[in-house]
Design a protein around this motif. Structure first.
Motif, PDB file in Angstrom:
ATOM      1  N   ILE A   6     -11.207 -30.421 -16.319  1.00 21.80           N
ATOM      2  CA  ILE A   6     -12.055 -29.796 -15.291  1.00 21.80           C
ATOM      3  C   ILE A   6     -13.401 -29.471 -15.924  1.00 21.80           C
ATOM      4  N   GLY A   7     -14.457 -30.096 -15.393  1.00 21.70           N
ATOM      5  CA  GLY A   7     -15.800 -29.901 -15.964  1.00 21.70           C
ATOM      6  C   GLY A   7     -16.074 -30.996 -16.976  1.00 21.70           C
ATOM      7  N   LEU A   8     -16.924 -31.943 -16.575  1.00 27.28           N
ATOM      8  CA  LEU A   8     -17.186 -33.096 -17.455  1.00 27.28           C
ATOM      9  C   LEU A   8     -18.635 -33.104 -17.942  1.00 27.28           C
ATOM     10  N   GLY A   9     -19.055 -31.958 -18.454  1.00 23.56           N
ATOM     11  CA  GLY A   9     -20.369 -31.886 -19.090  1.00 23.56           C
ATOM     12  C   GLY A   9     -20.204 -32.195 -20.570  1.00 23.56           C
ATOM     13  N   GLU A  37     -20.248 -39.063  -9.206  1.00 28.71           N
ATOM     14  CA  GLU A  37     -20.842 -40.356  -9.588  1.00 28.71           C
ATOM     15  C   GLU A  37     -21.148 -40.426 -11.085  1.00 28.71           C
ATOM     16  N   GLU A  38     -21.737 -39.336 -11.589  1.00 28.20           N
ATOM     17  CA  GLU A  38     -22.059 -39.316 -13.026  1.00 28.20           C
ATOM     18  C   GLU A  38     -20.795 -39.409 -13.866  1.00 28.20           C
ATOM     19  N   THR A  39     -19.752 -38.732 -13.386  1.00 29.12           N
ATOM     20  CA  THR A  39     -18.496 -38.734 -14.139  1.00 29.12           C
ATOM     21  C   THR A  39     -17.882 -40.134 -14.120  1.00 29.12           C
ATOM     22  N   GLU A  40     -17.966 -40.785 -12.933  1.00 27.76           N
ATOM     23  CA  GLU A  40     -17.425 -42.146 -12.837  1.00 27.76           C
ATOM     24  C   GLU A  40     -18.149 -43.084 -13.787  1.00 27.76           C
ATOM     25  N   GLU A  41     -19.458 -42.966 -13.787  1.00 28.52           N
ATOM     26  CA  GLU A  41     -20.257 -43.848 -14.641  1.00 28.52           C
ATOM     27  C   GLU A  41     -19.929 -43.619 -16.118  1.00 28.52           C
ATOM     28  N   TRP A  42     -19.791 -42.335 -16.486  1.00 28.80           N
ATOM     29  CA  TRP A  42     -19.493 -42.012 -17.881  1.00 28.80           C
ATOM     30  C   TRP A  42     -18.086 -42.479 -18.275  1.00 28.80           C
ATOM     31  N   GLY A  43     -17.112 -42.255 -17.363  1.00 26.87           N
ATOM     32  CA  GLY A  43     -15.706 -42.487 -17.721  1.00 26.87           C
ATOM     33  C   GLY A  43     -15.277 -43.948 -17.677  1.00 26.87           C
ATOM     34  N   ARG A  44     -16.101 -44.774 -17.030  1.00 23.37           N
ATOM     35  CA  ARG A  44     -15.720 -46.169 -16.800  1.00 23.37           C
ATOM     36  C   ARG A  44     -15.250 -46.900 -18.062  1.00 23.37           C
ATOM     37  N   PHE A  49      -9.341 -43.397 -14.969  1.00 22.61           N
ATOM     38  CA  PHE A  49      -9.061 -42.029 -14.539  1.00 22.61           C
ATOM     39  C   PHE A  49      -9.174 -41.914 -13.026  1.00 22.61           C
ATOM     40  N   GLU A  50      -8.458 -40.919 -12.481  1.00 21.99           N
ATOM     41  CA  GLU A  50      -8.679 -40.547 -11.086  1.00 21.99           C
ATOM     42  C   GLU A  50      -9.828 -39.528 -11.133  1.00 21.99           C
ATOM     43  N   ILE A  51     -10.921 -39.792 -10.427  1.00 22.70           N
ATOM     44  CA  ILE A  51     -12.083 -38.897 -10.542  1.00 22.70           C
ATOM     45  C   ILE A  51     -12.298 -38.165  -9.220  1.00 22.70           C
ATOM     46  N   VAL A  52     -12.269 -36.839  -9.286  1.00 28.14           N
ATOM     47  CA  VAL A  52     -12.334 -36.028  -8.065  1.00 28.14           C
ATOM     48  C   VAL A  52     -13.388 -34.937  -8.219  1.00 28.14           C
ATOM     49  N   ALA A  53     -13.840 -34.417  -7.066  1.00 28.18           N
ATOM     50  CA  ALA A  53     -14.857 -33.358  -7.103  1.00 28.18           C
ATOM     51  C   ALA A  53     -14.204 -31.979  -7.198  1.00 28.18           C
ATOM     52  N   ASP A  54     -13.002 -31.849  -6.631  1.00 31.94           N
ATOM     53  CA  ASP A  54     -12.388 -30.530  -6.450  1.00 31.94           C
ATOM     54  C   ASP A  54     -11.423 -30.203  -7.601  1.00 31.94           C
ATOM     55  N   TRP A  55     -11.688 -29.123  -8.299  1.00 27.75           N
ATOM     56  CA  TRP A  55     -10.869 -28.767  -9.472  1.00 27.75           C
ATOM     57  C   TRP A  55      -9.458 -28.318  -9.112  1.00 27.75           C
ATOM     58  N   HIS A  56      -9.206 -28.062  -7.809  1.00 29.87           N
ATOM     59  CA  HIS A  56      -7.844 -27.680  -7.420  1.00 29.87           C
ATOM     60  C   HIS A  56      -6.886 -28.878  -7.460  1.00 29.87           C
ATOM     61  N   ILE A  57      -7.461 -30.087  -7.366  1.00 31.41           N
ATOM     62  CA  ILE A  57      -6.595 -31.288  -7.269  1.00 31.41           C
ATOM     63  C   ILE A  57      -5.684 -31.451  -8.492  1.00 31.41           C
ATOM     64  N   PRO A  58      -6.203 -31.386  -9.726  1.00 27.41           N
ATOM     65  CA  PRO A  58      -5.251 -31.489 -10.862  1.00 27.41           C
ATOM     66  C   PRO A  58      -4.218 -30.364 -10.877  1.00 27.41           C
ATOM     67  N   LEU A  59      -4.590 -29.192 -10.344  1.00 29.23           N
ATOM     68  CA  LEU A  59      -3.618 -28.084 -10.344  1.00 29.23           C
ATOM     69  C   LEU A  59      -2.482 -28.337  -9.367  1.00 29.23           C
ATOM     70  N   LYS A  60      -2.788 -29.066  -8.273  1.00 28.38           N
ATOM     71  CA  LYS A  60      -1.752 -29.325  -7.261  1.00 28.38           C
ATOM     72  C   LYS A  60      -0.898 -30.537  -7.613  1.00 28.38           C
ATOM     73  N   ASP A  61      -1.359 -31.337  -8.581  1.00 29.19           N
ATOM     74  CA  ASP A  61      -0.658 -32.579  -8.910  1.00 29.19           C
ATOM     75  C   ASP A  61       0.579 -32.269  -9.772  1.00 29.19           C
ATOM     76  N   PRO A  62       1.792 -32.547  -9.258  1.00 34.93           N
ATOM     77  CA  PRO A  62       2.996 -32.203 -10.020  1.00 34.93           C
ATOM     78  C   PRO A  62       3.145 -32.984 -11.322  1.00 34.93           C
TER      79      PRO A  62
END
Ligand SMILES: NC(=O)c1ccc[n+]([C@@H]2O[C@H](COP(=O)([O-])OP(=O)(O)OC[C@H]3O[C@@H](n4cnc5c(N)ncnc54)[C@H](O)[C@@H]3O)[C@@H](O)[C@H]2O)c1
Length: 334
Positions: A6-9, A37-44, A49-62
């Protein structure tokens, strides 16, 4: 072990890269940052990776076992609480929180939870700091009497970062506060600190200092003297000296090479390694590796919520001391 970041700076990218390249037991599954978009470009080029805007998503992922939180400091408290509530192990950047009240609440509510929480005080995993610590622990230096630490950044941070940072004692000198506790194995009882604005008036307008010092008196009597600056023209200046009853140990700056050129004009060496991504890269890899090991082997983390809270107590004492121009006892803040 599946991980969401969470947080890709600056720091989120360092931790993600280290996990991918150095920790085969871990798999980074999700990256969460509003700058998709910046994260996608960096992570490519690094992974799928699954790239999402909302930090709750990894918390909800079992499937996610643990999260790395490397968001701006003001978000740490809320994100840490939510991650623990979701049953995730957490590796979180320093500082624990941006103020003492939040840090205290986190300390009181999260100290005994079953998930692992590691706070990223990376210097504890640095080769120089570790070696000095091993000399202290083996008794080679005798009783520790004095510690001097210097931390100076190579360039000023962005003013928007300064505004959200919590201030020089919470954001920057916090590493020295943790180092003092780590090296002495003792708690701070009194702080005398001060600061100036010598580099950029906008830092003063934001209510902060860019140049500061602190003197810490430890419970065992040892004294720690710290100086920090937001800008050293010659690069990242990271030095420490421990002076004890049987001797002293000093860590100088790491350099690209150890070559010394001597001529009629001068004796020259390389400058210090430029900044934290260069100087502390190995420690960043070591700390995240240690976190994954703690989770997989069910071992306690070596630096957790209590260290995060105690360093913030010292930061608050330093801040009060600098603003009121007086020594502040930690007991005043409890
Ligand atoms: N250990 C160290 O030596 C060290 C060095 C620098 C920074 N830090 C710490 O790391 C943390 C991050 O600092 P940085 O320099 O990487 O900052 P940064 O500004 O480079 O990165 C922060 C990232 O968080 C993202 N973000 C903002 N809001 C978010 C949200 N709601 N959900 C998810 N992501 C969000 C931003 O888009 C940005 O990409 C800070 O707490 C800082 O104190 C530690």
């Amino acid at each position: 072990m599946k991980i969401g970041v969470i947080g890709l700076g600056r720091l989120g990218r360092i931790h993600t890269t280290n996990l991918v390249q150095h920790v085969p037991e871990a798999e980074v599954k999700i990256l969460a940052d509003p700058r998709v978009e910046e994260t996608e470009e960096w992570g490519r080029n690094l992974g799928d990776f699954e790239i999402v805007a909302d930090w709750h998503i990894p918390l909800k992922d079992p499937e996610i076992d643990a999260v790395v939180i490397a968001s701006p400091t003001t978000l740490h408290g809320e994100m840490l609480k939510e991650a623990v509530k979701a049953g995730k192990h957490v590796f979180m950047e320093k500082p624990l929180a941006h103020d003492l009240e939040t840090a205290k609440e986190l300390f009181e509510t999260l100290s005994n939870v079953s998930v692992k929480i590691q706070i990223a005080f990376n210097r504890r995993f640095d080769h120089n700091f570790r070696k000095i610590k091993s000399f202290i622990d083996s008794g080679k230096l005798g009783e520790v009497h004095l510690i001097r630490t210097t931390s100076r950044d190579p360039h000023l941070p962005d003013i928007e970062f300064v505004k959200k940072s919590g201030g020089i004692f919470f954001d920057f000198m916090i590493h020295e506060f943790d180092t003092a506790r780590f090296l002495t194995g003792s708690e701070v009882v009194e702080v005398y600190a001060g600061g100036s604005v010598l580099l950029d008036p906008r830092i003063g307008e934001a209510g902060d200092f860019d140049t500061a010092y602190a003197m810490l008196k430890m419970e065992n009597g040892a004294i720690c003297v710290i100086d920090v600056s937001r800008k050293a023209v010659y690069g990242y200046d990271q030095r420490v000296e421990v002076f004890g009853s049987k001797g002293s140990a000093r860590a100088e700056n790491d350099r690209e090479t150890n070559v010394i050129m001597s001529t009629e004009e001068a004796v020259c060496t390389d400058k210090p390694l430029y900044y934290f991504p260069q100087r502390y890269m190995k420690s960043f890899a070591n700390e995240i590796e240690a976190f994954v090991e703690s989770v997989l082997e069910e071992k306690p983390v070596s630096v957790g919520v209590e260290a995060g809270y105690r360093s913030i107590l010292i930061a608050r004492a330093a801040d009060v001391s600098a603003r009121e121009n007086r020594p502040v006892r930690i007991a005043e803040l409890l």
